[in-house]
Design a protein around this motif. Structure first.
Motif, mmCIF file in Angstrom:
data_model
loop_
_atom_site.group_PDB
_atom_site.id
_atom_site.type_symbol
_atom_site.label_atom_id
_atom_site.label_comp_id
_atom_site.label_asym_id
_atom_site.label_seq_id
_atom_site.Cartn_x
_atom_site.Cartn_y
_atom_site.Cartn_z
ATOM 1 N N GLU A 39 70.841 40.587 131.394
ATOM 2 C CA GLU A 39 72.070 39.804 131.515
ATOM 3 C C GLU A 39 72.663 39.480 130.150
ATOM 4 O O GLU A 39 73.858 39.699 129.910
ATOM 5 C CB GLU A 39 71.799 38.518 132.282
ATOM 6 C CG GLU A 39 73.052 37.668 132.483
ATOM 7 C CD GLU A 39 72.778 36.413 133.273
ATOM 8 O OE1 GLU A 39 73.541 36.120 134.204
ATOM 9 O OE2 GLU A 39 71.790 35.713 132.954
ATOM 10 N N LEU A 42 73.933 42.856 128.421
ATOM 11 C CA LEU A 42 75.102 43.513 129.002
ATOM 12 C C LEU A 42 76.333 42.614 128.996
ATOM 13 O O LEU A 42 77.461 43.107 128.863
ATOM 14 C CB LEU A 42 74.779 43.979 130.420
ATOM 15 C CG LEU A 42 73.706 45.078 130.486
ATOM 16 C CD1 LEU A 42 73.339 45.391 131.925
ATOM 17 C CD2 LEU A 42 74.179 46.337 129.771
ATOM 18 N N SER A 46 79.739 43.572 127.199
ATOM 19 C CA SER A 46 81.003 43.629 127.941
ATOM 20 C C SER A 46 82.186 43.167 127.111
ATOM 21 O O SER A 46 83.335 43.467 127.443
ATOM 22 C CB SER A 46 80.908 42.777 129.212
ATOM 23 O OG SER A 46 80.907 41.393 128.897
ATOM 24 N N TRP A 57 81.550 43.435 136.710
ATOM 25 C CA TRP A 57 80.148 43.098 136.450
ATOM 26 C C TRP A 57 79.669 42.037 137.434
ATOM 27 O O TRP A 57 78.608 42.173 138.053
ATOM 28 C CB TRP A 57 79.991 42.604 135.013
ATOM 29 C CG TRP A 57 78.782 41.745 134.771
ATOM 30 C CD1 TRP A 57 78.708 40.383 134.862
ATOM 31 C CD2 TRP A 57 77.460 42.176 134.421
ATOM 32 N NE1 TRP A 57 77.437 39.938 134.584
ATOM 33 C CE2 TRP A 57 76.648 41.027 134.310
ATOM 34 C CE3 TRP A 57 76.891 43.417 134.184
ATOM 35 C CZ2 TRP A 57 75.307 41.078 133.979
ATOM 36 C CZ3 TRP A 57 75.542 43.471 133.850
ATOM 37 C CH2 TRP A 57 74.768 42.315 133.754
ATOM 38 N N SER A 58 80.447 40.972 137.590
ATOM 39 C CA SER A 58 80.054 39.883 138.480
ATOM 40 C C SER A 58 79.972 40.357 139.924
ATOM 41 O O SER A 58 79.052 39.996 140.661
ATOM 42 C CB SER A 58 81.051 38.729 138.359
ATOM 43 O OG SER A 58 81.083 38.228 137.039
ATOM 44 N N THR A 61 76.770 42.447 140.308
ATOM 45 C CA THR A 61 75.548 41.648 140.403
ATOM 46 C C THR A 61 75.461 40.938 141.747
ATOM 47 O O THR A 61 74.368 40.761 142.299
ATOM 48 C CB THR A 61 75.479 40.618 139.261
ATOM 49 O OG1 THR A 61 76.680 39.815 139.261
ATOM 50 C CG2 THR A 61 75.337 41.303 137.913
#
Length: 323
Positions: A39, A42, A46, A57-58, A61
């Motif tokens: 986390e 990355l 980002s 990304w969110s 995940t």
């Protein structure tokens, strides 16, 4: 990233093949360490891409949470043992490695990536203002890159206090929701329904992850500015689930499923809105550091939640149950 992949694989293997409790705990620790490293790495990475990467990304995940929880619940419901289900999940670190090293289109150079981000962040401004000469743009971009590269330790420490407006609400939201997940979920049980005790716990986790996914995918539709409101609402969930764990007063499991979905929505909203706002509000030269340091707040919240949940869970287990 290699360490992240290795830790994920080792974690699955240790838990699946463990013959003693401490080995399983070590496997969980490896998985958690790999997740945390991934986390912070990355999210920092980002910052060299377009701001919409935070949304994707969110969302990714969040989808991973649904896939992980539902696949385990589904495989065990089909009759596979917990160990076999975890061994099948070894495909996950393989996919992670293939995605990062072969599928992801990394910028050709750090300077090139930062130039792209600077250009994208100034598109709207360029529509109304005359574009500067290429020489001045290059000079400005190079200056921003050098500023980001040359941040001293003291400058980084000075950058932390302004980030507390993001870190404190995010940390509190994660403290409250993981206290619920780790300390209270197992104590909520509806007898004589189509799900056993263990199945109820697994599908509550799936329900929670659905809420996380939905809200983590919402930032392009609306942005939450007052992050502290999310922390307050999550605290109200703590009160609700604590009373439910003690008194089991809710008449239907569907009500609990609805509140768990709401809990996930709040957690996902806090996460995506925090990092999205950093991506657009923090100066570019401090953005990479800000992303990384802020990601520690949810990890701290999760760790504190686990430390608090253990004794509270044991205390609640000793209380008499209504049935």
């Amino acid at each position: 990233m290699l360490m992240v992949v290795v830790l994920a694989a080792v974690g699955f293997l240790l838990v699946a093949l463990s013959t003693r409790e401490w080995i399983a705990v070590l496997g969980v620790a490896c998985t958690s360490l790999g997740s945390g490293l991934g986390e912070v790495t990355l999210l920092s990475y980002s910052s060299v891409f377009d701001k919409n990467v935070i949304s994707t990304w969110s969302s990714g995940t969040g989808a991973a949470g649904i896939l992980g929880a539902s696949s385990y619940a589904g495989l065990t419901s089909l009759g596979l043992s917990a160990a076999d289900s975890l061994l099948l999940m070894l495909i996950v670190p393989v996919v992670m490695a293939a995605t990062f090293w072969f599928l992801l289109r990394t910028p050709g150079s750090r300077l090139h990536a930062w130039r792209s981000v600077i250009h994208c962040s100034n598109i709207d401004e360029e529509k109304t203002q005359q574009r500067p000469s290429s020489a001045s743009v290059t000079e400005s971009e190079t200056s921003a890159v050098e500023s980001a590269q040359l941040l001293t330790v003291i400058e980084k420490f000075k950058s932390i206090p302004p980030l507390l407006v993001y870190m404190i609400p995010l940390g509190l939201v994660y403290l409250f929701e993981y206290f619920i997940n780790q300390g209270l979920f197992e104590l909520i049980y509806f007898p004589n329904i189509w799900l056993t005790l263990h199945e109820q716990y697994r599908w509550l986790q799936v329900d929670y992850q659905i809420g996380v996914f939905l809200s983590r995918s919402s930032v392009n539709l609306f942005v939450v500015r007052k992050l502290w409101v999310l922390a307050l609402l999550q605290f109200l969930n703590v009160i609700f689930f604590t009373f439910e764990a003690v008194y089991l007063f809710v008449p239907s499991v569907w009500i609990v499923f609805a509140v768990v979905l709401w809990e996930g929505l709040l957690g996902g909203a806090a996460y995506v809105n925090t990092f999205y706002r950093i991506s657009v509000e923090v100066p570019f030269e401090k953005r990479e550091f800000s992303m990384g340091i802020t990601s520690l707040s949810d990890s701290i919240g999760i760790g504190l939640a686990g430390a608090i949940a253990l004794p509270v869970h044991n205390i609640l287990c000793q209380l008499p149950k209504p049935y």
